[in-house]
Design a protein around this motif. Structure first.
Motif, PDB file in Angstrom:
ATOM      1  N   ASP A  80       0.828  -1.200   0.000  1.00 18.28           N
ATOM      2  CA  ASP A  80       0.000   0.000   0.000  1.00 18.28           C
ATOM      3  C   ASP A  80       0.867   1.257   0.000  1.00 18.28           C
ATOM      4  O   ASP A  80       0.652   2.185  -0.799  1.00 18.28           O
ATOM      5  CB  ASP A  80      -0.929  -0.031   1.214  1.00 18.28           C
ATOM      6  N   LEU A  81       1.864   1.306   0.878  1.00 17.33           N
ATOM      7  CA  LEU A  81       2.740   2.477   0.946  1.00 17.33           C
ATOM      8  C   LEU A  81       3.600   2.592  -0.304  1.00 17.33           C
ATOM      9  O   LEU A  81       3.851   3.703  -0.797  1.00 17.33           O
ATOM     10  CB  LEU A  81       3.620   2.409   2.193  1.00 17.33           C
ATOM     11  N   ALA A  82       4.066   1.468  -0.821  1.00 14.78           N
ATOM     12  CA  ALA A  82       4.881   1.493  -2.043  1.00 14.78           C
ATOM     13  C   ALA A  82       4.079   2.037  -3.223  1.00 14.78           C
ATOM     14  O   ALA A  82       4.605   2.796  -4.053  1.00 14.78           O
ATOM     15  CB  ALA A  82       5.409   0.094  -2.353  1.00 14.78           C
ATOM     16  N   ASN A  83       2.815   1.665  -3.310  1.00 17.28           N
ATOM     17  CA  ASN A  83       1.963   2.174  -4.389  1.00 17.28           C
ATOM     18  C   ASN A  83       1.687   3.667  -4.224  1.00 17.28           C
ATOM     19  O   ASN A  83       1.650   4.416  -5.200  1.00 17.28           O
ATOM     20  CB  ASN A  83       0.640   1.415  -4.422  1.00 17.28           C
ATOM     21  N   ALA A  84       1.493   4.091  -2.977  1.00 23.16           N
ATOM     22  CA  ALA A  84       1.147   5.490  -2.716  1.00 23.16           C
ATOM     23  C   ALA A  84       2.347   6.421  -2.830  1.00 23.16           C
ATOM     24  O   ALA A  84       2.173   7.612  -3.114  1.00 23.16           O
ATOM     25  CB  ALA A  84       0.523   5.612  -1.324  1.00 23.16           C
ATOM     26  N   HIS A  85       3.563   5.887  -2.610  1.00 19.31           N
ATOM     27  CA  HIS A  85       4.754   6.740  -2.558  1.00 19.31           C
ATOM     28  C   HIS A  85       5.880   6.152  -3.405  1.00 19.31           C
ATOM     29  O   HIS A  85       7.015   6.006  -2.954  1.00 19.31           O
ATOM     30  CB  HIS A  85       5.205   6.919  -1.112  1.00 19.31           C
ATOM     31  N   GLU A  86       5.553   5.840  -4.631  1.00 18.46           N
ATOM     32  CA  GLU A  86       6.540   5.247  -5.537  1.00 18.46           C
ATOM     33  C   GLU A  86       7.727   6.189  -5.715  1.00 18.46           C
ATOM     34  O   GLU A  86       7.566   7.393  -5.895  1.00 18.46           O
ATOM     35  CB  GLU A  86       5.896   4.954  -6.892  1.00 18.46           C
ATOM     36  N   GLY A  87       8.929   5.618  -5.648  1.00 16.40           N
ATOM     37  CA  GLY A  87      10.143   6.395  -5.848  1.00 16.40           C
ATOM     38  C   GLY A  87      10.612   7.171  -4.640  1.00 16.40           C
ATOM     39  O   GLY A  87      11.569   7.944  -4.731  1.00 16.40           O
TER      40      GLY A  87
END
Length: 228
Positions: free
Chosen positions: A161-168
């Protein structure tokens, strides 16, 4: 130089000491040592305080962690006080631009009715042989609690969830030994019992990256220099 002589880029290598920017990266930190009376029992997800004596003697470690972490990272913490206080001590030693968001998906494993059991009595409660490097098997479900399989599911959801919301972006997550092992199980695609073989010490950093929807483990149980 012919076309065949030219180096063709492939893969995502880490050939330099510095980690590149623009990668979805998690800096997972286990909280500091808890107070002595709590360490005599199975405290699991109980909200026990940190050991103030240990904190005072390990200030150099907090300074080292503050220098190691990216100053513009997003910060997350387990809701338990020991994780929040650890995050606070690290942040006091550095200059970070973001506040701390509480995320319950990174809390420690709940052992339900078994919370507070002295170590000497705990083995008699188990219904499955324990993992050699954890108090219980990953498949053991304590009454009123959760198994490590459950922990892995919620931690995996939190990471994705966090990786999708804060890519890069860089993200610091101050958490717990069980939850960080669960993150490693997810990153490596292994059974939680295998991930429980990792040692995750207090105030250590474990770095995970998600690149093109795949996970990479950069470092595990990296300890700070407590001399500062």
């Amino acid at each position: 130089m012919t076309q065949t002589d030219k180096a063709v880029p492939h893969g995502h290598f880490l050939d330099t000491p510095e980690l590149p920017k623009g990668v979805t990266r998690f800096w997972m930190i286990r909280h500091a040592v808890v107070e002595a009376s709590a360490r005599k029992t199975m405290y699991g997800a109980l909200d026990v305080p940190l050991c103030r004596e240990a904190m005072a003697s390990q200030q150099g470690g907090y300074a080292t962690l503050a220098r190691r972490l990216p100053t513009d990272a997003l910060w997350y913490s387990s809701p338990l006080q020991r994780a929040r206080d650890t995050a606070s001590e690290i942040r006091k030693a550095g200059a970070f631009s973001q506040g701390v968001t509480i995320d319950g998906r990174f809390i420690e494993q709940s052992i339900g009715e078994w919370h507070g059991t002295p170590h000497t009595e705990f083995m008699s409660l188990l219904r499955l042989p324990p993992n050699p490097f954890w108090s219980i098997s990953a498949c053991e479900l304590p009454p009123g609690g959760e198994s490590m399989l459950d922990v892995c599911a919620r931690v995996a959801h939190g990471l994705e969830d966090l990786a999708n919301a804060h890519e890069g972006e860089d993200m610091v997550v101050v958490s717990h030994g069980g939850a960080i092992r669960a993150a490693l199980a997810h990153a490596l695609g292994v059974h939680p019992d295998a991930a429980l073989r990792f040692s995750i010490q207090n105030l250590s950093i474990t770095i995970l990256e998600r690149i093109d929807c795949l996970w990479r483990v950069v470092t595990v149980n990296e300890l700070p220099d407590f001399r500062g």
